[in-house]
Each structure stands twice: as structure tokens, then as C-alpha cells.
Design a protein around this motif. Structure first.
Motif, PDB file in Angstrom:
ATOM      1  N   ILE A  79      -3.189 124.280  -3.097  1.00  0.00           N
ATOM      2  CA  ILE A  79      -2.893 124.534  -4.499  1.00  0.00           C
ATOM      3  C   ILE A  79      -3.797 125.611  -5.080  1.00  0.00           C
ATOM      4  CG2 ILE A  79      -2.803 123.477  -6.792  1.00  0.00           C
ATOM      5  CD1 ILE A  79      -0.704 122.549  -4.738  1.00  0.00           C
ATOM      6  N   GLU A  80      -5.082 125.504  -4.813  1.00  0.00           N
ATOM      7  CA  GLU A  80      -6.039 126.367  -5.503  1.00  0.00           C
ATOM      8  C   GLU A  80      -7.136 126.794  -4.542  1.00  0.00           C
ATOM      9  OE1 GLU A  80      -7.061 128.655  -7.704  1.00  0.00           O
ATOM     10  OE2 GLU A  80      -6.426 127.329  -9.320  1.00  0.00           O
ATOM     11  N   GLN A  81      -7.119 128.061  -4.134  1.00  0.00           N
ATOM     12  CA  GLN A  81      -8.098 128.558  -3.181  1.00  0.00           C
ATOM     13  C   GLN A  81      -9.369 129.056  -3.864  1.00  0.00           C
ATOM     14  OE1 GLN A  81      -7.883 128.463   0.038  1.00  0.00           O
ATOM     15  NE2 GLN A  81      -5.752 127.856   0.343  1.00  0.00           N
ATOM     16  N   ARG A  82      -9.300 129.349  -5.134  1.00  0.00           N
ATOM     17  CA  ARG A  82     -10.419 129.979  -5.829  1.00  0.00           C
ATOM     18  C   ARG A  82     -11.527 128.982  -6.140  1.00  0.00           C
ATOM     19  NH1 ARG A  82     -10.023 132.624 -11.894  1.00  0.00           N
ATOM     20  NH2 ARG A  82     -12.246 133.070 -12.142  1.00  0.00           N
ATOM     21  N   TYR A  83     -12.789 129.427  -5.983  1.00  0.00           N
ATOM     22  CA  TYR A  83     -13.950 128.634  -6.385  1.00  0.00           C
ATOM     23  C   TYR A  83     -14.518 129.228  -7.670  1.00  0.00           C
ATOM     24  CZ  TYR A  83     -14.019 126.123  -1.940  1.00  0.00           C
ATOM     25  OH  TYR A  83     -13.697 125.320  -0.883  1.00  0.00           O
ATOM     26  N   TYR A  84     -14.910 128.370  -8.595  1.00  0.00           N
ATOM     27  CA  TYR A  84     -15.319 128.803  -9.927  1.00  0.00           C
ATOM     28  C   TYR A  84     -16.814 128.628 -10.195  1.00  0.00           C
ATOM     29  CZ  TYR A  84     -10.302 128.592 -10.998  1.00  0.00           C
ATOM     30  OH  TYR A  84      -8.944 128.782 -11.002  1.00  0.00           O
ATOM     31  N   VAL A  85     -17.423 127.609  -9.627  1.00  0.00           N
ATOM     32  CA  VAL A  85     -18.792 127.220  -9.977  1.00  0.00           C
ATOM     33  C   VAL A  85     -19.798 127.978  -9.118  1.00  0.00           C
ATOM     34  CG1 VAL A  85     -20.396 125.294 -10.216  1.00  0.00           C
ATOM     35  CG2 VAL A  85     -17.947 124.939 -10.624  1.00  0.00           C
ATOM     36  N   GLY A  86     -20.720 128.688  -9.781  1.00  0.00           N
ATOM     37  CA  GLY A  86     -21.721 129.472  -9.072  1.00  0.00           C
ATOM     38  C   GLY A  86     -22.885 128.632  -8.575  1.00  0.00           C
ATOM     39  N   VAL A 134     -26.685 124.025  -8.581  1.00  0.00           N
ATOM     40  CA  VAL A 134     -28.058 123.503  -8.500  1.00  0.00           C
ATOM     41  C   VAL A 134     -28.386 122.665  -9.732  1.00  0.00           C
ATOM     42  CG1 VAL A 134     -30.503 124.152  -8.529  1.00  0.00           C
ATOM     43  CG2 VAL A 134     -28.915 125.327  -6.996  1.00  0.00           C
ATOM     44  N   SER A 135     -27.946 123.129 -10.899  1.00  0.00           N
ATOM     45  CA  SER A 135     -28.241 122.380 -12.130  1.00  0.00           C
ATOM     46  C   SER A 135     -27.578 121.007 -12.110  1.00  0.00           C
ATOM     47  CB  SER A 135     -27.775 123.171 -13.357  1.00  0.00           C
ATOM     48  OG  SER A 135     -26.358 123.177 -13.477  1.00  0.00           O
ATOM     49  N   THR A 187     -14.418 122.625 -13.069  1.00  0.00           N
ATOM     50  CA  THR A 187     -13.557 123.472 -12.248  1.00  0.00           C
ATOM     51  C   THR A 187     -12.153 122.888 -12.209  1.00  0.00           C
ATOM     52  OG1 THR A 187     -13.127 124.278  -9.993  1.00  0.00           O
ATOM     53  CG2 THR A 187     -14.409 122.246 -10.202  1.00  0.00           C
ATOM     54  N   PRO A 188     -11.126 123.736 -12.262  1.00  0.00           N
ATOM     55  CA  PRO A 188      -9.756 123.237 -12.119  1.00  0.00           C
ATOM     56  C   PRO A 188      -9.364 122.993 -10.665  1.00  0.00           C
ATOM     57  CG  PRO A 188      -9.738 125.584 -12.568  1.00  0.00           C
ATOM     58  CD  PRO A 188     -11.170 125.147 -12.663  1.00  0.00           C
ATOM     59  N   ASN A 189     -10.245 123.364  -9.737  1.00  0.00           N
ATOM     60  CA  ASN A 189      -9.980 123.186  -8.309  1.00  0.00           C
ATOM     61  C   ASN A 189     -10.480 121.804  -7.877  1.00  0.00           C
ATOM     62  OD1 ASN A 189      -9.991 123.158  -5.505  1.00  0.00           O
ATOM     63  ND2 ASN A 189     -10.629 125.292  -5.316  1.00  0.00           N
ATOM     64  N   PRO A 190      -9.587 120.857  -7.569  1.00  0.00           N
ATOM     65  CA  PRO A 190     -10.018 119.490  -7.241  1.00  0.00           C
ATOM     66  C   PRO A 190     -10.864 119.419  -5.978  1.00  0.00           C
ATOM     67  CG  PRO A 190      -7.680 119.769  -6.777  1.00  0.00           C
ATOM     68  CD  PRO A 190      -8.120 120.990  -7.519  1.00  0.00           C
ATOM     69  N   TRP A 191     -10.591 120.311  -5.014  1.00  0.00           N
ATOM     70  CA  TRP A 191     -11.390 120.261  -3.793  1.00  0.00           C
ATOM     71  C   TRP A 191     -12.805 120.781  -4.042  1.00  0.00           C
ATOM     72  CZ3 TRP A 191     -11.605 117.506   0.184  1.00  0.00           C
ATOM     73  CH2 TRP A 191     -12.438 117.854   1.240  1.00  0.00           C
ATOM     74  N   GLU A 192     -12.942 121.812  -4.874  1.00  0.00           N
ATOM     75  CA  GLU A 192     -14.281 122.303  -5.216  1.00  0.00           C
ATOM     76  C   GLU A 192     -15.057 121.221  -5.961  1.00  0.00           C
ATOM     77  OE1 GLU A 192     -16.394 126.161  -7.374  1.00  0.00           O
ATOM     78  OE2 GLU A 192     -14.474 125.409  -8.132  1.00  0.00           O
ATOM     79  N   ALA A 213     -32.018 116.900 -17.205  1.00  0.00           N
ATOM     80  CA  ALA A 213     -30.639 116.839 -17.693  1.00  0.00           C
ATOM     81  C   ALA A 213     -30.316 118.029 -18.591  1.00  0.00           C
ATOM     82  CB  ALA A 213     -30.410 115.532 -18.443  1.00  0.00           C
ATOM     83  N   MET A 214     -31.267 118.435 -19.426  1.00  0.00           N
ATOM     84  CA  MET A 214     -31.036 119.557 -20.342  1.00  0.00           C
ATOM     85  C   MET A 214     -30.760 120.850 -19.584  1.00  0.00           C
ATOM     86  SD  MET A 214     -31.144 118.639 -23.574  1.00  0.00           S
ATOM     87  CE  MET A 214     -31.805 119.904 -24.657  1.00  0.00           C
ATOM     88  N   PHE A 215     -31.380 121.030 -18.431  1.00  0.00           N
ATOM     89  CA  PHE A 215     -31.119 122.200 -17.593  1.00  0.00           C
ATOM     90  C   PHE A 215     -29.633 122.283 -17.254  1.00  0.00           C
ATOM     91  CE2 PHE A 215     -31.312 123.764 -12.974  1.00  0.00           C
ATOM     92  CZ  PHE A 215     -31.115 125.088 -13.343  1.00  0.00           C
ATOM     93  N   PHE A 216     -29.053 121.153 -16.897  1.00  0.00           N
ATOM     94  CA  PHE A 216     -27.625 121.122 -16.574  1.00  0.00           C
ATOM     95  C   PHE A 216     -26.764 121.306 -17.819  1.00  0.00           C
ATOM     96  CE2 PHE A 216     -23.793 118.339 -16.198  1.00  0.00           C
ATOM     97  CZ  PHE A 216     -23.065 119.167 -15.355  1.00  0.00           C
ATOM     98  N   PHE A 217     -27.126 120.645 -18.911  1.00  0.00           N
ATOM     99  CA  PHE A 217     -26.314 120.726 -20.127  1.00  0.00           C
ATOM    100  C   PHE A 217     -26.180 122.166 -20.621  1.00  0.00           C
ATOM    101  CE2 PHE A 217     -27.897 116.194 -21.303  1.00  0.00           C
ATOM    102  CZ  PHE A 217     -27.069 115.666 -20.328  1.00  0.00           C
ATOM    103  N   PHE A 218     -27.257 122.944 -20.532  1.00  0.00           N
ATOM    104  CA  PHE A 218     -27.213 124.329 -21.004  1.00  0.00           C
ATOM    105  C   PHE A 218     -26.552 125.268 -19.995  1.00  0.00           C
ATOM    106  CE2 PHE A 218     -30.596 122.989 -23.983  1.00  0.00           C
ATOM    107  CZ  PHE A 218     -30.093 123.558 -25.149  1.00  0.00           C
ATOM    108  N   THR A 219     -26.555 124.884 -18.720  1.00  0.00           N
ATOM    109  CA  THR A 219     -26.035 125.765 -17.673  1.00  0.00           C
ATOM    110  C   THR A 219     -24.546 125.564 -17.410  1.00  0.00           C
ATOM    111  OG1 THR A 219     -28.209 125.700 -16.593  1.00  0.00           O
ATOM    112  CG2 THR A 219     -26.358 126.499 -15.273  1.00  0.00           C
ATOM    113  N   ALA A 220     -24.086 124.327 -17.480  1.00  0.00           N
ATOM    114  CA  ALA A 220     -22.708 123.999 -17.099  1.00  0.00           C
ATOM    115  C   ALA A 220     -21.685 124.630 -18.037  1.00  0.00           C
ATOM    116  CB  ALA A 220     -22.524 122.485 -17.077  1.00  0.00           C
ATOM    117  N   GLN A 221     -20.511 124.890 -17.493  1.00  0.00           N
ATOM    118  CA  GLN A 221     -19.405 125.446 -18.271  1.00  0.00           C
ATOM    119  C   GLN A 221     -18.162 124.580 -18.099  1.00  0.00           C
ATOM    120  OE1 GLN A 221     -18.673 129.703 -17.845  1.00  0.00           O
ATOM    121  NE2 GLN A 221     -20.698 129.964 -16.921  1.00  0.00           N
TER     122      GLN A 221
END
Length: 497
Positions: free
Chosen positions: A10-17, A22-23, A151-156, A215-223
Motif C-alpha cells: 500500500i505505502e512504500q514511503r517512509y516519513y519519520v526521520g 530517536v526522540s 506516519t500514514p504508513n502502517p508498516w513504518e 518526554a518533552m524532547f519527543f513532544f517538541f520533535t514529533a510531527q
């Protein structure tokens, strides 16, 4: 067709850097940084609220938990900001949560810890618990929603979840191990603590500060990358998504039946019967290698077996081992000659079962979480919009009512088996010690077994998932195009102004 093949098709693209990944790993590890045994024994060792009063406190807080759930979910679902739907709540409530932790650990400094019936202490602790409950509801909904929409990619998504659980599992036991050793050394007078209030408080506040920072490191980094509908679903529509969607219904029923689990906790058995808080750590040492290795074959297990089988096996195998542990512990009788009183015999029994349980550890930590995310995607597929807040709240609402009742009953069970707060470390009566053993293993093993029934009914085949995610990808891309066109139409108008 395997679940992995369906998702990748369904979805080959990876979104999360890498930084964001790491966060999330850091955040997952932060959830294991807490006061450990000092937190679980906080009331018994330090605050000393009467056990029956503590039951009342838990029931009141449980009622509030249910009430605040009703309006918290819809508030989150109706939120739309430039930073996303979930991040604002996670960031906004991080510091207040830390402040409440400081207040809680400060209570013994200005309340009467010798009077079990001190109502000032009772109401202050109740107020702190209720505020924590309200904050925790916003944070739990937002955390699950953010992780499901990174990410919209379930496998990622499954790959990141597996990686985070595997890496954090290498370190997550270290804080608990150290605290258990310190606790045992304190009780055995190897180290002498001049001021228990200050010692317990420093541990509680320090761990809270560290975990909040991580936790704050992740909260500010995640999209958030899964497109949300511009239409904000009503409360009634949100509840309808639960009733008409089988995966969410089964998750709700599993949580509900699992909430009937009753126990007094293994920590109390380890401390008051065997005499070692660190015994729980000791029995886990032989299974450390298999625990980490288990993450390497999660994908193979997912390809070989259905989600239903893996969910049922990994989540309910522990109930069987608890019953078997009780039966073996009763060899020799219920008195001083029983195996349950001999730490060497119990080490052989419990270490063996723990090794078997940890062989499913990777599956247990990945598959149930991924099933929850799939259920949220399934509701979006069927209804045309995402309503994570209402789904999460409704799924757990009935189970919370039961769980809050049963958690309050825990203190009453301790009282019923004769537990005395004034007896001190290892000085409970023989009948009470057997009661602690039975309620730590037999009782939860039997009462927790019912939750397997809905798991056996779960069915979302790889073929159906392929259709679901193909349609979701098409819808989300269409929404993105519409949003881009709408933005382009507004820009010339602004330029003309």
C-alpha cells in the motif's frame, strides 16, 4: 498474503526521520523512569492512610476518572491548531504534571503520618490524585493519538514501535533494579536513612524531573502526518464509531473483562513474605537474553501467525503461569514449610515461568499496541474521519469504571487478610503471608483469564487490511490536494489586499 506484504504494497514511503525516531525511543524509555517500589509502597511505608479509607479514596477518584473522560475525549477530537491535534495537550500538561508530583511527595512533611485517620491528609491526597487523573486523561489520549498519526504508513509505524520497545527494553529495568536494591538495603539496615520523608521524596521528584525532560524532547520533535478531517465530529457521531466497528468493540470488551482482575501486587509478597524487594529483579536475570532476542522475531511471528493468535497468546500466557506458580508454591502446606516461604524454591519456579513469558515479550509489547492503532484507522476507513479522542475514551470507559473499583478493593483485600500497617517490614502474621501469596498469584491468574474471550473473536485479515489502507491512502492524498488548492486560492487574495 502476510500482514507485512499487505502494508508494504500500500505505502512504500517512509516519513519519520532519524531524530524523530530517536526522540520516540527516548520517550518510550522515559515511561520506565519512576519511583518504582518507593512509589508502590508510598502509602504503606510513609503516608499511612488507613486501608479502608484508601479504598474510599480510590472509589471517589475512580468516579471522577469516569466523569472527566466524558468531556476530555471530545475536547481533544475538536482541537485543530497549527501545531497539530495532540501536541498542544502533551506540551501544556507536562509541567503541571511535574508540579503535582512534587506536591504529592511533599505531603508527609506537613501531614500527620502516624494518624491513619487524619482527614486533612486524606483530602489533600485525594485532591492531588484527582488533578493527576484529569491531567493524565488528556495526556494519555494525546499520546496514543500522536503515536497513531506520526506516519500514514502502517508498516513504518510497526517498525518504529518494535525498534523503540527493543532498545528501551535494554535499559528500562535499570532504574527499577537500582531502586529495589536500595530498598532492600534500607530494610536490612545495610544503609541507614535518617529522614525517610526526604529520602522517598528526593527519589520521587528526581525520577519525575528526568522522565518529564525526556518526554518533552519527543513532544517538541514529533510531527502529526495523518491528515485530519476539517469537519469536527460531534460527540454522538464519535460514540457511533464505537458501536458500529467490530475491532474497537472487541478491544473495549477485552479491556473491560481484563479490568476485573484482582490482586494485591507481587511487590507486597516479595517484601513481606520473602523479605526482598529485589526478588522480582532476581527472577528476571535468566530471561534477559531471551527478552531482547524476542524482538528480533516479532516480524517473523506476524508473518507466520494471525494478530488474533499473537494477541491472545502473548497477553494471557501470564495468567496461566500465575496459577501454576500458586499451585507449586503450595507444596509443603500453607504454613512456614510451604514452598512459597522459601525464596530458593520460588526462584526456580518463577524464573522458569518468567523465561517462558519473556520469549513472547516482543510480540506482547508490539502487537496489542499496533492492533489499537489499526482499530483507529479502521474507524477512519468506515466513517470518513478520525476521532481518536472519543474512540480511546469510549473503548476504556467501562473498563475504567470496573478497574477503579477493583483498585480500591485492593486495599480492602489487604485489610481482609489481616495486613497491619503498624507491623513493619516482614512482621505480618503467617496467615497474612499466605494471603499475600494467594492474592498476588492465584487471584489475578483466575480473574484475569476472562479477557482472552474477545481476543479470540478478533479478525481483520491481511486482505481486508490491504483494501482498507489502499482506500485510506487515496482519501488522505485527496485531502492534501484539496488543502493545498485551498491555500493557493487564499494566497493571491491576501496579496491583493
Amino acid at each position: 498474503m502476510s500482514e507485512r506484504t499487505a502494508a508494504e504494497k500500500i505505502e512504500q514511503r517512509y516519513y519519520v526521520g532519524n531524530t524523530e525516531t530517536v526522540s520516540y525511543i527516548v520517550y518510550d524509555a522515559s515511561e520506565n523512569i519512576h519511583a518504582g517500589v518507593f512509589g508502590s509502597r508510598y502509602n504503606i511505608d510513609l503516608l499511612k492512610i488507613n486501608l479502608n479509607l484508601y479504598t474510599v479514596l480510590s472509589l471517589i477518584n475512580g468516579i471522577w476518572d469516569v466523569i472527566n473522560d466524558v468531556f476530555t475525549g471530545p475536547i481533544v477530537d475538536k482541537t485543530r491548531t497549527r501545531w497539530g491535534k495532540f501536541k498542544p495537550f502533551l506540551i501544556a500538561f507536562a509541567i503541571p504534571s511535574l508540579v503535582m508530583a512534587v506536591f504529592q511527595w511533599s505531603l508527609p512533611f506537613f501531614t500527620d503520618t502516624q494518624n491513619e485517620y487524619d482527614m486533612t491528609k486524606f483530602f489533600l491526597f485525594l485532591a492531588i490524585q484527582m488533578v493527576n487523573e484529569g491531567i493524565g486523561t488528556f495526556r494519555n489520549i494525546s499520546k496514543t493519538g500522536l503515536l497513531s498519526s506520526m506516519t500514514p504508513n502502517p508498516w513504518e509505524r510497526a517498525r518504529i514501535l518494535t525498534l523503540a520497545k527493543w532498545i528501551s527494553s535494554i535499559f528500562d529495568n535499570i532504574p527499577g533494579v537500582l531502586l529495589n536494591v536500595v530498598y532492600d538495603m534500607m530494610n536490612k539496615n545495610v544503609i541507614r536513612i535518617g529522614n525517610k520523608r526526604l529520602f522517598y521524596g528526593s527519589i520521587g521528584v528526581t525520577t519525575a524531573v528526568i522522565s518529564t525532560g525526556m518526554a518533552m524532547f519527543f513532544f517538541f520533535t514529533a510531527q502529526e502526518r495523518v491528515t485530519q478531517s476539517e469537519e469536527k465530529p460531534s460527540i454522538l457521531e464519535g460514540f457511533r464509531t464505537i458501536i458500529h466497528n467490530r475491532p474497537v468493540l472487541l478491544l473495549m470488551l477485552s479491556d473491560l473483562l481484563g479490568a476485573f482482575t484482582l490482586a494485591t501486587g507481587q511487590d507486597n509478597y516479595f517484601i513481606d513474605v520473602l523479605g526482598y524487594s529485589s526478588f522480582g529483579t532476581l527472577i528476571e536475570i535468566p530471561s534477559i537474553p531471551i527478552c531482547h532476542i524476542s524482538y528480533t522475531y516479532v516480524n517473523k511471528m506476524r508473518r507466520r501467525f494471525s494478530s488474533r493468535f499473537l494477541w491472545a497468546l502473548s497477553s494471557n500466557f501470564e495468567n496461566l503461569t500465575k496459577v501454576l506458580t500458586f499451585l507449586l508454591g503450595c507444596i509443603g502446606g500453607t504454613g512456614k514449610n510451604g514452598w512459597y516461604r522459601d525464596w530458593k524454591k520460588m526462584f526456580l519456579v518463577m524464573a522458569t515461568f518468567d523465561f517462558m513469558r519473556k520469549s513472547f515479550w516482543g510480540v506482547r509489547n508490539v502487537v496489542p499496541t499496533e492492533i489499537s492503532y489499526e482499530a483507529i484507522d479502521y474507524c477512519e476507513w468506515k466513517n470518513g474521519y478520525r476521532s481518536e479522542g472519543v474512540i480511546i475514551i469510549t473503548k476504556s470507559l467501562l473498563s475504567k469504571i470496573v478497574r477503579n473499583t477493583t483498585s480500591g478493593i485492593q486495599a480492602s483485600i489487604l485489610s481482609a487478610i489481616g495486613y497491619n500497617l503498624k507491623q513493619g517490614f516482614g512482621r505480618q502474621e503467617d496467615s497474612t503471608k499466605f494471603g499475600l501469596f494467594a492474592t498476588a498469584f492465584l487471584l489475578p491468574g483466575l480473574t484475569g483469564a476472562l479477557s482472552i474471550i474477545p481476543k479470540l473473536m478478533y479478525k481483520l485479515s491481511p486482505e481486508e487490511k490491504e483494501i482498507m489502507y489502499a482506500e485510506l491512502v487515496a482519501r488522505r492524498r485527496a485531502k492534501e490536494r484539496l488543502a493545498a488548492e485551498s491555500f493557493e486560492e487564499r494566497e493571491p487574495a491576501r496579496g491583493g489586499e
